[in-house]
Design a protein around this motif. Structure first.
Motif, PDB file in Angstrom:
ATOM      1  N   ALA A   9       0.828  -1.205   0.000  1.00 20.08           N
ATOM      2  CA  ALA A   9       0.000   0.000   0.000  1.00 20.08           C
ATOM      3  C   ALA A   9       0.866   1.260   0.000  1.00 20.08           C
ATOM      4  O   ALA A   9       1.945   1.292   0.596  1.00 20.08           O
ATOM      5  N   THR A  10       0.376   2.288  -0.635  1.00 18.87           N
ATOM      6  CA  THR A  10       1.095   3.561  -0.718  1.00 18.87           C
ATOM      7  C   THR A  10       0.329   4.714  -0.068  1.00 18.87           C
ATOM      8  O   THR A  10       0.773   5.859  -0.130  1.00 18.87           O
ATOM      9  N   THR A  11      -0.808   4.410   0.558  1.00 21.76           N
ATOM     10  CA  THR A  11      -1.613   5.447   1.198  1.00 21.76           C
ATOM     11  C   THR A  11      -1.072   5.740   2.593  1.00 21.76           C
ATOM     12  O   THR A  11      -1.173   4.904   3.489  1.00 21.76           O
ATOM     13  N   HIS A  12      -0.499   6.922   2.766  1.00 22.51           N
ATOM     14  CA  HIS A  12       0.031   7.301   4.073  1.00 22.51           C
ATOM     15  C   HIS A  12      -1.093   7.880   4.924  1.00 22.51           C
ATOM     16  O   HIS A  12      -1.887   8.701   4.471  1.00 22.51           O
ATOM     17  N   ARG A  13      -1.167   7.418   6.146  1.00 27.47           N
ATOM     18  CA  ARG A  13      -2.178   7.871   7.089  1.00 27.47           C
ATOM     19  C   ARG A  13      -1.442   8.348   8.334  1.00 27.47           C
ATOM     20  O   ARG A  13      -0.977   7.533   9.138  1.00 27.47           O
ATOM     21  N   ASP A  14      -1.294   9.636   8.473  1.00 31.79           N
ATOM     22  CA  ASP A  14      -0.520  10.162   9.595  1.00 31.79           C
ATOM     23  C   ASP A  14      -1.062  11.521  10.017  1.00 31.79           C
ATOM     24  O   ASP A  14      -2.068  11.993   9.501  1.00 31.79           O
ATOM     25  N   GLY A  15      -0.399  12.112  10.989  1.00 31.86           N
ATOM     26  CA  GLY A  15      -0.857  13.385  11.543  1.00 31.86           C
ATOM     27  C   GLY A  15      -1.412  13.176  12.943  1.00 31.86           C
ATOM     28  O   GLY A  15      -1.931  12.099  13.279  1.00 31.86           O
ATOM     29  N   GLY A  16      -1.309  14.203  13.774  1.00 26.68           N
ATOM     30  CA  GLY A  16      -1.730  14.091  15.156  1.00 26.68           C
ATOM     31  C   GLY A  16      -3.189  13.720  15.332  1.00 26.68           C
ATOM     32  O   GLY A  16      -3.533  12.891  16.187  1.00 26.68           O
ATOM     33  N   GLY A  17      -4.059  14.313  14.523  1.00 25.25           N
ATOM     34  CA  GLY A  17      -5.479  14.014  14.631  1.00 25.25           C
ATOM     35  C   GLY A  17      -5.793  12.572  14.291  1.00 25.25           C
ATOM     36  O   GLY A  17      -6.602  11.917  14.967  1.00 25.25           O
ATOM     37  N   VAL A  18      -5.158  12.050  13.257  1.00 19.39           N
ATOM     38  CA  VAL A  18      -5.385  10.665  12.833  1.00 19.39           C
ATOM     39  C   VAL A  18      -4.907   9.693  13.910  1.00 19.39           C
ATOM     40  O   VAL A  18      -5.585   8.709  14.227  1.00 19.39           O
ATOM     41  N   LEU A  19      -3.746   9.979  14.495  1.00 17.94           N
ATOM     42  CA  LEU A  19      -3.217   9.084  15.528  1.00 17.94           C
ATOM     43  C   LEU A  19      -4.063   9.140  16.794  1.00 17.94           C
ATOM     44  O   LEU A  19      -4.314   8.105  17.433  1.00 17.94           O
ATOM     45  N   LEU A  20      -4.510  10.327  17.155  1.00 12.41           N
ATOM     46  CA  LEU A  20      -5.426  10.436  18.290  1.00 12.41           C
ATOM     47  C   LEU A  20      -6.687   9.628  18.023  1.00 12.41           C
ATOM     48  O   LEU A  20      -7.217   8.944  18.913  1.00 12.41           O
ATOM     49  N   ALA A  21      -7.172   9.699  16.795  1.00 15.20           N
ATOM     50  CA  ALA A  21      -8.386   8.968  16.431  1.00 15.20           C
ATOM     51  C   ALA A  21      -8.218   7.466  16.619  1.00 15.20           C
ATOM     52  O   ALA A  21      -9.158   6.773  17.036  1.00 15.20           O
ATOM     53  N   GLU A  22      -7.030   6.946  16.315  1.00 16.54           N
ATOM     54  CA  GLU A  22      -6.798   5.512  16.500  1.00 16.54           C
ATOM     55  C   GLU A  22      -6.866   5.109  17.967  1.00 16.54           C
ATOM     56  O   GLU A  22      -7.404   4.054  18.317  1.00 16.54           O
ATOM     57  N   ALA A  23      -6.317   5.943  18.838  1.00 13.65           N
ATOM     58  CA  ALA A  23      -6.398   5.651  20.272  1.00 13.65           C
ATOM     59  C   ALA A  23      -7.850   5.700  20.736  1.00 13.65           C
ATOM     60  O   ALA A  23      -8.312   4.828  21.484  1.00 13.65           O
TER      61      ALA A  23
END
Length: 230
Positions: free
Chosen positions: A118-132
């Protein structure tokens, strides 16, 4: 304590269940991108409905044996003393293996290469907070539902929560290390670039640890051991 034969059956159920779950997540993502090209919102709707529905079906079908399909849920079970360390390790391995099988099958069903990174990058503070947040909520739903004493409520609650969490979290609620790792092997709508995975896994484990603390606080004494309630 889980007998070896019982642990083998549980591991098989976890492998099969996680494989079907990943096949549904990735497969419905591929189908959505083909059926609704250019409409990301509709694609996500199709993907979330399929994922929530398959979770309900799989949990109902496999719950009499084992139906966590998620290493974080299994580790929380260990943290609550519901399973042994050996059982937890075996089930986590089965879940990861099942995820890998599921993603390969999904790719092949849609005439794609068995494996494509996969080449879709999923990052950033909001995205990581969302995972938690997504993982924390999922674990609370699982163990809160178990406290009702009605097995069927777990399937409905988990399927409904995940379908909703696709929308209210910016990460689209992976909330599962086995599924996250598997989705690196499909360069499609549901894929995630390998470089984004370590941070996702860390936040999922953090969400699980916070959920463990909350489950202990909210549901003491803890639910009966899984082996006794199934």
């Amino acid at each position: 304590m889980t007998a070896p034969a019982d642990l083998g059956r549980r591991a098989a159920a976890e492998l099969v269940g996680t494989a079907f779950l990943v096949a549904a997540v990735v497969g419905s993502g591929i189908a959505a991108s083909r059926l609704s090209p250019g409409d990301r919102g509709l694609q996500l709707l199709e993907n979330s409905i399929a994922t929530g529905a398959v979770l309900v079906a799989l949990i109902l079908a496999l719950q009499p044996v084992s139906a966590s399909f998620n290493p974080v849920v299994t580790l929380v079970e260990r943290g609550l003393g519901l399973i042994t360390s050996t059982a937890a390790a075996v089930l986590v391995v089965a879940q990861v293996m099942g995820g890998l099988v599921g993603v390969v099958v999904a790719n092949l069903m849609f005439d794609l290469d068995a494996i494509s990174v996969a080449t879709t990058h999923r990052d950033g503070g909001g995205v990581l907070l969302a995972e938690a947040v997504a993982t924390l909520g999922l674990v609370l739903v699982v163990f809160g539902s178990l406290r009702t004493g009605r097995a069927e409520t777990v399937a409905l609650a988990v399927g409904g929560y995940i379908a909703a969490a696709y929308w209210f979290t910016s990460s689209t609620s992976f909330a599962n290390p086995a599924v996250t790792v598997a989705r690196t092997l499909s360069d499609t709508f549901a894929g995630i670039a390998p470089g984004s995975v370590p941070a996702f896994l860390l936040m999922q484990l953090l969400g699980g640890a916070l959920a463990l603390a909350l489950v202990r606080l909210l549901h003491m004494p803890v639910p009966a051991p899984v082996e006794e309630s199934r």
